[in-house]
Design an enzyme around this catalytic site. Sequence first.
Site, PDB file in Angstrom:
ATOM      1  N   ARG A  88       0.870  -1.184   0.000  1.00 18.68           N
ATOM      2  CA  ARG A  88       0.000   0.000   0.000  1.00 18.68           C
ATOM      3  C   ARG A  88       0.899   1.224   0.000  1.00 18.68           C
ATOM      4  O   ARG A  88       1.675   1.427   0.949  1.00 18.68           O
ATOM      5  CB  ARG A  88      -0.929   0.000   1.220  1.00 18.68           C
ATOM      6  CG  ARG A  88      -1.656   1.316   1.406  1.00 18.68           C
ATOM      7  CD  ARG A  88      -2.804   1.241   2.376  1.00 18.68           C
ATOM      8  NE  ARG A  88      -3.927   0.515   1.809  1.00 18.68           N
ATOM      9  CZ  ARG A  88      -5.172   0.572   2.268  1.00 18.68           C
ATOM     10  NH1 ARG A  88      -5.457   1.343   3.315  1.00 18.68           N
ATOM     11  NH2 ARG A  88      -6.132  -0.107   1.693  1.00 18.68           N
ATOM     12  N   HIS A 145      -6.905   0.503  -6.844  1.00 20.24           N
ATOM     13  CA  HIS A 145      -7.196  -0.326  -5.667  1.00 20.24           C
ATOM     14  C   HIS A 145      -7.825  -1.637  -6.161  1.00 20.24           C
ATOM     15  O   HIS A 145      -9.012  -1.892  -5.968  1.00 20.24           O
ATOM     16  CB  HIS A 145      -8.134   0.432  -4.721  1.00 20.24           C
ATOM     17  CG  HIS A 145      -8.169  -0.103  -3.322  1.00 20.24           C
ATOM     18  ND1 HIS A 145      -7.420  -1.195  -2.908  1.00 20.24           N
ATOM     19  CD2 HIS A 145      -8.876   0.300  -2.214  1.00 20.24           C
ATOM     20  CE1 HIS A 145      -7.661  -1.425  -1.628  1.00 20.24           C
ATOM     21  NE2 HIS A 145      -8.538  -0.541  -1.185  1.00 20.24           N
ATOM     22  N   GLN A 196      -9.857  -4.105  -3.832  1.00 19.66           N
ATOM     23  CA  GLN A 196     -11.193  -3.604  -3.525  1.00 19.66           C
ATOM     24  C   GLN A 196     -12.163  -3.932  -4.662  1.00 19.66           C
ATOM     25  O   GLN A 196     -13.284  -4.400  -4.434  1.00 19.66           O
ATOM     26  CB  GLN A 196     -11.124  -2.078  -3.307  1.00 19.66           C
ATOM     27  CG  GLN A 196     -12.453  -1.474  -2.903  1.00 19.66           C
ATOM     28  CD  GLN A 196     -12.875  -1.908  -1.507  1.00 19.66           C
ATOM     29  OE1 GLN A 196     -12.114  -1.789  -0.554  1.00 19.66           O
ATOM     30  NE2 GLN A 196     -14.082  -2.423  -1.384  1.00 19.66           N
ATOM     31  N   ASP A 201     -17.341   7.087  -2.316  1.00 16.52           N
ATOM     32  CA  ASP A 201     -16.131   6.966  -1.493  1.00 16.52           C
ATOM     33  C   ASP A 201     -15.897   8.339  -0.859  1.00 16.52           C
ATOM     34  O   ASP A 201     -16.539   9.336  -1.254  1.00 16.52           O
ATOM     35  CB  ASP A 201     -14.945   6.551  -2.401  1.00 16.52           C
ATOM     36  CG  ASP A 201     -13.638   6.300  -1.641  1.00 16.52           C
ATOM     37  OD1 ASP A 201     -13.662   6.190  -0.401  1.00 16.52           O
ATOM     38  OD2 ASP A 201     -12.588   6.208  -2.319  1.00 16.52           O
ATOM     39  N   CYS A 259     -16.385   1.509  -0.237  1.00 14.56           N
ATOM     40  CA  CYS A 259     -15.212   0.695   0.127  1.00 14.56           C
ATOM     41  C   CYS A 259     -14.919   0.759   1.614  1.00 14.56           C
ATOM     42  O   CYS A 259     -14.254  -0.122   2.152  1.00 14.56           O
ATOM     43  CB  CYS A 259     -14.003   1.163  -0.677  1.00 14.56           C
ATOM     44  SG  CYS A 259     -13.640   2.919  -0.474  1.00 14.56           S
ATOM     45  N   ARG A 289     -13.430  -8.829   0.770  1.00 14.99           N
ATOM     46  CA  ARG A 289     -12.006  -8.532   0.540  1.00 14.99           C
ATOM     47  C   ARG A 289     -11.180  -9.790   0.828  1.00 14.99           C
ATOM     48  O   ARG A 289     -10.273 -10.130   0.075  1.00 14.99           O
ATOM     49  CB  ARG A 289     -11.550  -7.386   1.464  1.00 14.99           C
ATOM     50  CG  ARG A 289     -12.115  -6.008   1.121  1.00 14.99           C
ATOM     51  CD  ARG A 289     -11.531  -5.486  -0.180  1.00 14.99           C
ATOM     52  NE  ARG A 289     -10.082  -5.470  -0.138  1.00 14.99           N
ATOM     53  CZ  ARG A 289      -9.346  -4.475   0.369  1.00 14.99           C
ATOM     54  NH1 ARG A 289      -9.931  -3.394   0.818  1.00 14.99           N
ATOM     55  NH2 ARG A 289      -8.020  -4.528   0.352  1.00 14.99           N
TER      56      ARG A 289
HETATM   57  N1   CP Z   1     -11.309  -0.282   1.830  1.00 19.49           N
HETATM   58  C1   CP Z   1     -10.064  -0.318   2.353  1.00 19.49           C
HETATM   59  O1   CP Z   1      -9.072  -0.523   1.657  1.00 19.49           O
HETATM   60  O2   CP Z   1     -10.023  -0.133   3.692  1.00 19.49           O
HETATM   61  P1   CP Z   1      -8.716   0.044   4.584  1.00 19.49           P
HETATM   62  O3   CP Z   1      -8.115   1.391   4.245  1.00 19.49           O
HETATM   63  O4   CP Z   1      -9.207  -0.017   6.002  1.00 19.49           O
HETATM   64  O5   CP Z   1      -7.756  -1.058   4.259  1.00 19.49           O
HETATM   65  N1  NVA Z   2      -9.986   6.656  -1.945  1.00 20.23           N
HETATM   66  C1  NVA Z   2      -9.640   6.235  -0.598  1.00 20.23           C
HETATM   67  C2  NVA Z   2      -9.893   4.784  -0.425  1.00 20.23           C
HETATM   68  C3  NVA Z   2      -9.619   4.260   0.963  1.00 20.23           C
HETATM   69  C4  NVA Z   2      -9.827   2.769   1.072  1.00 20.23           C
HETATM   70  C5  NVA Z   2      -8.190   6.589  -0.306  1.00 20.23           C
HETATM   71  O1  NVA Z   2      -7.339   6.362  -1.165  1.00 20.23           O
HETATM   72  O2  NVA Z   2      -7.912   7.103   0.771  1.00 20.23           O
END
Ligand code: CP
Ligand code: NVA
Length: 318
Positions: free
Chosen positions: A106, A133, A136, A227, A266, A294
Amino acid sequence: MSEDEKRDLMAIDDLGGDLADIIDWAIAFKHGGEITQDFKPLDGMSIGSIYEKPSTRTRVSFEVGVSRLGGQPLTLLSNDIQLGKSESIADTAAVLSRFLDGITYRCFNHADAEELAKYATVPVINALSDLHHPCQAAADLMTIVERGDSVSGHISWVGDGNNVFHDLLLASVCLGRDVKYATPHGFEPDEEVMKRAKQIALKTGSSISGTNDPVEAVAGAGVIYTDIFVSMGEEHMEGKFDAFDGFQVNEELVSHAHPNYLFMHCLPAHRGEEVTDGVIDSSNSVVLDQAENRMWAQMSLLTLMCNEDAWHTFRELV
Ligand code: CP
Ligand code: NVA
């Protein structure tokens, strides 16, 4: 596994025509009962997960999913490792490849995920970047496919043209679903991602349309997805939030959708900003199924990417 054979997942369209099978496998595994108890395709393997940003769902679903498949999960928080401080991405990738059988990452910049994948000799999964992502999206399409024909109407997106939308769009058109999105001026999806989505849609027969009007996007929709308006890493973008005035998914907006529409997010959600309590807590909301899926979707991906023979064996069992 040799470098030539390894398979990375940077964006959901990297899976090409395999996405439908990956989702079917995940659904079969989720409902497989006893048959899944002794299935340990990651036995003796270690999967490391690097996080430059916070996570609840991604971290827990990878840790639990890897364990259930017989593997050892390692969570590597960026503050605790040398990456980004005294070691390059390339060196980190090469070193971790000597210990691990797969890496999830990440990161802030998508180019960093590409670089890690380039220098790692084991599969690398993007666990969220500023651009994509894919994990997701795999879980989201699983959540829709799981419901079969009860979902009628297109998939609509209301909000930022962001990382979550990019992979939702790509995954939807890969599976032949129609997408209508509404974003404010200046927050449209990435042009290169859109180009790829249109090319896929031409092959699968999906339609894609964009607007700045949320009502137009959700009219008759089978799915409404939103989102947070300001993503992780964008906190410095002064005034971004203000551009989303009128983009809240609330009771009035959802009244334009199909009566059996699914509300999707998400998570984490900023209640009272992009969505009201009344919508996210309604019987149309499937946000907790998305979160649970997930894990199942990632278990399918990890098995395919780290032990493809076992992935095919399970398919023959069910
Ligand atoms: N949706 C998602 O990726 O959640 P987190 O940021 O908690 O991993
Ligand atoms: N768009 C958001 C998704 C979090 C799971 C971000 O990148 O922060």
